[in-house]
Design an enzyme around this catalytic site. Sequence first.
Site, short mmCIF file in Angstrom:
data_model
loop_
_atom_site.label_atom_id
_atom_site.label_comp_id
_atom_site.label_asym_id
_atom_site.label_seq_id
_atom_site.Cartn_x
_atom_site.Cartn_y
_atom_site.Cartn_z
N HIS A 1 -43.98 -18.60 -34.27
CA HIS A 1 -43.74 -17.25 -33.75
C HIS A 1 -44.16 -17.16 -32.28
O HIS A 1 -43.43 -16.63 -31.45
CB HIS A 1 -44.59 -16.22 -34.52
N LYS B 1 -44.72 -4.67 -51.24
CA LYS B 1 -45.05 -6.08 -51.03
C LYS B 1 -46.56 -6.27 -50.99
O LYS B 1 -47.30 -5.41 -50.51
CB LYS B 1 -44.47 -6.51 -49.67
N ARG C 1 -35.40 -21.61 -37.57
CA ARG C 1 -36.04 -22.88 -37.90
C ARG C 1 -35.08 -23.84 -38.60
O ARG C 1 -34.97 -24.99 -38.24
CB ARG C 1 -37.27 -22.64 -38.79
N SER D 1 -44.79 -18.60 -42.37
CA SER D 1 -45.97 -17.88 -42.82
C SER D 1 -46.25 -18.17 -44.28
O SER D 1 -47.41 -18.28 -44.70
CB SER D 1 -45.77 -16.36 -42.62
#
Lengths: 157, 157, 157, 157, 157, 157
Positions: free
Chosen positions: C18, C42, C91, C129
């Site tokens: 990031h 979440k 990515r 992450s």
Amino acid sequence: MKKIAIFPGSFDPITKGHVSVIKRAIPLFDEIIVSIGINSAKNYMFPLEKRRDWIENVFANEPKVTVQTYSGLTVDFCKKVNANYILRGLRTAADFEFEKEIAHVNKMLTDGIETMFLLTEPEFAPISSSIVREVFRYGGDISSLVPPQVKINSENK
Amino acid sequence: MKKIAIFPGSFDPITKGHVSVIKRAIPLFDEIIVSIGINSAKNYMFPLEKRRDWIENVFANEPKVTVQTYSGLTVDFCKKVNANYILRGLRTAADFEFEKEIAHVNKMLTDGIETMFLLTEPEFAPISSSIVREVFRYGGDISSLVPPQVKINSENK
Amino acid sequence: MKKIAIFPGSFDPITKGHVSVIKRAIPLFDEIIVSIGINSAKNYMFPLEKRRDWIENVFANEPKVTVQTYSGLTVDFCKKVNANYILRGLRTAADFEFEKEIAHVNKMLTDGIETMFLLTEPEFAPISSSIVREVFRYGGDISSLVPPQVKINSENK
Amino acid sequence: MKKIAIFPGSFDPITKGHVSVIKRAIPLFDEIIVSIGINSAKNYMFPLEKRRDWIENVFANEPKVTVQTYSGLTVDFCKKVNANYILRGLRTAADFEFEKEIAHVNKMLTDGIETMFLLTEPEFAPISSSIVREVFRYGGDISSLVPPQVKINSENK
Amino acid sequence: MKKIAIFPGSFDPITKGHVSVIKRAIPLFDEIIVSIGINSAKNYMFPLEKRRDWIENVFANEPKVTVQTYSGLTVDFCKKVNANYILRGLRTAADFEFEKEIAHVNKMLTDGIETMFLLTEPEFAPISSSIVREVFRYGGDISSLVPPQVKINSENK
Amino acid sequence: MKKIAIFPGSFDPITKGHVSVIKRAIPLFDEIIVSIGINSAKNYMFPLEKRRDWIENVFANEPKVTVQTYSGLTVDFCKKVNANYILRGLRTAADFEFEKEIAHVNKMLTDGIETMFLLTEPEFAPISSSIVREVFRYGGDISSLVPPQVKINSENK
């Protein structure tokens, strides 16, 4: 309206994967035209006459399956033979990306022609015509990759 | 520092997808150089002069967009024109894999040049220059695939 | 018009990948808002307060980079803060497919907001992450995966 | 039974990625034969003699690594040199799809030869021989992409 | 033999992409059963009754399209309703990989059921039910993503 | 140095694909430890005791293959049992992307542990443990998907 599909390709040569896809699609259509595209800029390994004979022999007992050759755009050939469907087999994700592009551009060019996909059976998924040619070029035995009707004389080498 | 991006490609021919990516990138940069790469080993369908004219006509009213030709490495051309960004459109996952390799190797060769990606709009995603050439080669109508400035005389066929 | 981009995510926690994407994008924008999305459904591993502090510490010396939190649709937040760009790092090809869907749906919902992509550097590409949380959960040392500003007390475990 | 692997390729030229994969595989095998495939239909950038010398110099101090050339099918060469393994590096998902097809067809042709994969290190993943040739062709500096043993005189250009 | 296809899914809710795939498949089949799978372990956003009503309203004028619910294996439901085809839409390469696995396992379980794929139109490709729910959850306007028959009262929120 | 590999997973349950990969890897290693990862946050369908017994029964006649359980990081378990290799099977491109990330992060955490991949045989490629559980949950017959040693009493349902 008669349901006519074309199954376009070079068939240089036809593989076990092609045969499996066509056979499984037969119940869905009134006629399937295996359509050998002729591209004058391309070099084929096997002569057109042979490629055509092999396919005709494979489907000799399938009255719904015929073989034709065409040059020009695939969608133009569809219109000529009144086909409303293009039948394709999908082997890999890369195949899918490629077929998706072709199918969408075909739709931009001519409305009313739908591309329909069947999966290649897992055991045939690794077989492409280009890999068959590669094996053949190096003297390998291609009999496990193509239908028995593909008979290659030594002069093809 | 002036923000200059190049948008490299063969543009054989420029497509609606290219145009959409460039137009959406204009606000981000001070100058976008549409950069036609010349590779003497490659055969192009349309002459360089035409490819260049078409692009210039498309962006005739966009003062920030210019057209140049180059041979050699893309990163060397960036340095020559003081560009610090390479702009690319992404159509498919296969595109992405390919662009990622190029971008990372460019970074190994020359530090300080960043590749920036915009997505091709979904309706233009199937359109690549090679698919346009394929349609054109077979006598199809490419007007839905390219900007109206791409005018092809019959002698190109 | 001021060029404002948001960089949305959960940042649970922020990774070296990031940080690299944001830093490389700074020259392109007048302001980059690192935007922590809050989703009440979440479960996060690290408290919002910490996630925010870590990001602020990473960019303490970058006046163009600020941190905000938001709930609701990302495009609605863009309008609220006058951002015309969404910045994302790519990515992998799977990333790309996912981001493409989000970006296109965002465009259907709100016109005029463009998503712009930079590549994650190859050496940071494997770091997500979720993989950082996995390593942390099992007692592994995450210091090679996150910026040094991410300081985790033992009570987080 | 001796564990012998071949590492097939064109090595036009050998890259840092190739070297890393081979070196990491050495402990697994008794012998690794770097196997330069010769295809008379293909144009290589560097002469076979050079490609072979470069590889031999890279592995001069690794007694388990040898270099051979072959033409014909890879699986036939395996049988000739009593290799039961084919070693391959994987860089990208596209690589994987391609290698999977080859490996499965190899298995159809010859039983008992297993293909084994190692990952290319992330920092070498963007490097392919074809990208090295591209850089070289345009006069770029390839020293960050290939091992130091790859020495190219100006007459290669 | 009657050609019956099922189009299985959760339809939570039905999207414009689903509708387009079903409509284009109608000419190929004598009957298409939109089949809502019920999984007691899953949480749905919209009640089954509504999901069913929406689909029935969308296809109110298509006598060949009916709606049923089922639990248990999809292939067992096929046998129960005498369906010999499973119809699926393909949006992305990731979709394809997933569908391929399901289709092949279905074939291992029950012979004689063929999965047939149509492409989602490019403009609908980004739309999945899960992205519709995401937009809805955050108070966004989903009317561009679903057919007009999907009417959501405020109490659903 | 003894060549020890772990083959990590949940094995909920072990599939025919797992068995094929392990068996083909046996000649390469002195010992293969099938390593059942225990994650307290995860719900398994089958009890650990059964999953372990099934694997032990499958490999009862393979003295090189043992079964162990572990919690914590996979690389930490490798160090504990002196394994220098992680063995993995690759089924699809999505698998590859996922495994690549894990393998590269493992390398960042602990040097000297190499991940080695074999391909799942084409006929087993569609089989994953999660698809087996899905079939089982809906009352399907899983005997074509798992080795015969996986014996499930009715009380598991």
